[in-house]
Scaffold this motif. Structure first.
Motif, PDB file in Angstrom:
ATOM      1  N   GLN A 144       4.856  -4.555  -6.452  1.00 42.08           N
ATOM      2  CA  GLN A 144       5.521  -3.335  -6.775  1.00 42.08           C
ATOM      3  C   GLN A 144       5.322  -2.254  -5.705  1.00 42.08           C
ATOM      4  O   GLN A 144       4.654  -2.631  -4.778  1.00 42.08           O
ATOM      5  N   CYS A 145       6.038  -1.456  -5.540  1.00 44.45           N
ATOM      6  CA  CYS A 145       5.856  -0.251  -4.498  1.00 44.45           C
ATOM      7  C   CYS A 145       6.049   1.193  -5.108  1.00 44.45           C
ATOM      8  O   CYS A 145       6.865   1.318  -6.010  1.00 44.45           O
ATOM      9  N   CYS A 146       5.081   1.861  -4.866  1.00 50.93           N
ATOM     10  CA  CYS A 146       4.089   1.807  -3.735  1.00 50.93           C
ATOM     11  C   CYS A 146       2.764   2.445  -4.384  1.00 50.93           C
ATOM     12  O   CYS A 146       2.954   3.273  -5.485  1.00 50.93           O
ATOM     13  N   ASP A 147       1.613   2.230  -3.848  1.00 52.44           N
ATOM     14  CA  ASP A 147       0.293   2.857  -4.304  1.00 52.44           C
ATOM     15  C   ASP A 147       0.399   4.517  -3.792  1.00 52.44           C
ATOM     16  O   ASP A 147       1.455   4.695  -3.100  1.00 52.44           O
ATOM     17  N   ALA A 148      -0.790   5.100  -4.209  1.00 53.45           N
ATOM     18  CA  ALA A 148      -0.747   6.442  -3.682  1.00 53.45           C
ATOM     19  C   ALA A 148      -0.689   6.558  -1.921  1.00 53.45           C
ATOM     20  O   ALA A 148      -0.244   7.766  -1.627  1.00 53.45           O
ATOM     21  N   ASP A 149      -1.101   5.679  -1.229  1.00 49.24           N
ATOM     22  CA  ASP A 149      -1.128   5.639   0.075  1.00 49.24           C
ATOM     23  C   ASP A 149       0.242   4.859   0.701  1.00 49.24           C
ATOM     24  O   ASP A 149       0.342   4.664   1.980  1.00 49.24           O
TER      25      ASP A 149
ATOM     26  N   LEU B 214      -0.902  -4.705  -0.312  1.00 49.76           N
ATOM     27  CA  LEU B 214      -1.021  -5.771   0.776  1.00 49.76           C
ATOM     28  C   LEU B 214      -1.097  -5.484   2.102  1.00 49.76           C
ATOM     29  O   LEU B 214      -0.936  -4.082   2.411  1.00 49.76           O
ATOM     30  N   GLU B 215      -1.755  -5.945   2.885  1.00 47.26           N
ATOM     31  CA  GLU B 215      -2.036  -5.781   4.099  1.00 47.26           C
ATOM     32  C   GLU B 215      -0.881  -6.265   5.252  1.00 47.26           C
ATOM     33  O   GLU B 215      -0.648  -7.282   5.465  1.00 47.26           O
TER      34      GLU B 215
ATOM     35  N   ASN C   5      11.037   3.049  -0.533  1.00 43.28           N
ATOM     36  CA  ASN C   5      11.247   3.406  -1.832  1.00 43.28           C
ATOM     37  C   ASN C   5      10.689   2.665  -2.804  1.00 43.28           C
ATOM     38  O   ASN C   5      10.461   1.309  -3.159  1.00 43.28           O
ATOM     39  N   PRO C   6      10.428   3.493  -4.120  1.00 49.83           N
ATOM     40  CA  PRO C   6       9.416   3.007  -5.241  1.00 49.83           C
ATOM     41  C   PRO C   6      10.407   1.916  -5.960  1.00 49.83           C
ATOM     42  O   PRO C   6      11.497   2.165  -5.845  1.00 49.83           O
TER      43      PRO C   6
END
Length: 177
Positions: free
Chosen positions: A98-103, A113-114, A125-126
């Protein structure tokens, strides 16, 4: 496609005008070593693999055990593309992406993911969450702004995923000195 068979070498020229897709050209396959040397003619894997650079691909004879982070060469016919594409494995069978978290970080199984391989200031894009079906992979290019990868094929059969059996090989990157 024209194929010229020689005892230990097969040369398959692949040409495309869509450099952002990550198509390969000048594909040389050594049946003796189980490795290929390919030229990355696209920009989809930059900065990890620069356009026009040569990379070694270990062929996936007899199967491939996918790992998150692998860079794979795969047959793109299921997406209606003749040829092979290089992309990074983001999701393996049974995982969800999934994309993306708050950051702005991409999530794998709910964990950011790093992705140190991404260019600076990448904006994504989410999408998702997408569950990766059995026998399939979610793949993306490192240069997310130009890469035509799983995110671009969500409406295709497989929901943007590729079959593990379509993996031709895994890129062998040299370790930094």
């Amino acid at each position: 496609m024209i194929r010229l068979r020689l005892p230990l070498l097969l040369v398959v020229p692949l040409v495309t005008a869509l450099s952002g897709c990550g198509f390969m050209a000048d594909r040389l396959i050594s049946t003796a070593s189980g490795k290929e040397v390919i030229r990355a003619v696209g920009e989809s894997m930059e900065p990890t693999i620069k356009k026009n650079s040569l990379v070694t691909v270990r062929t996936a004879r007899g199967g491939y055990e996918p790992k998150v982070g692998d860079i794979v060469l795969f047959d793109a016919a299921q997406w209606g593309i003749e040829g092979s594409i290089l992309q990074r494995v983001i999701g393996v069978p049974g995982s969800f992406v999934q994309c993306c978290d708050a950051d702005g970080r991409q999530l794998l199984n709910g964990t950011p993911l790093e992705e140190r391989y991404l260019p600076p200031d990448v904006r994504q894009n989410p999408f998702g969450p997408v569950t990766v079906p059995a026998g399939r992979l979610w793949i993306e290019g490192d240069n997310r702004g130009v890469s035509l990868d799983s995110r671009s094929h969500l409406d295709a059969p497989g929901g943007g995923t590729i079959a593990v059996s379509d993996v031709i090989g895994v890129v062998e990157l040299e370790a930094p000195e």
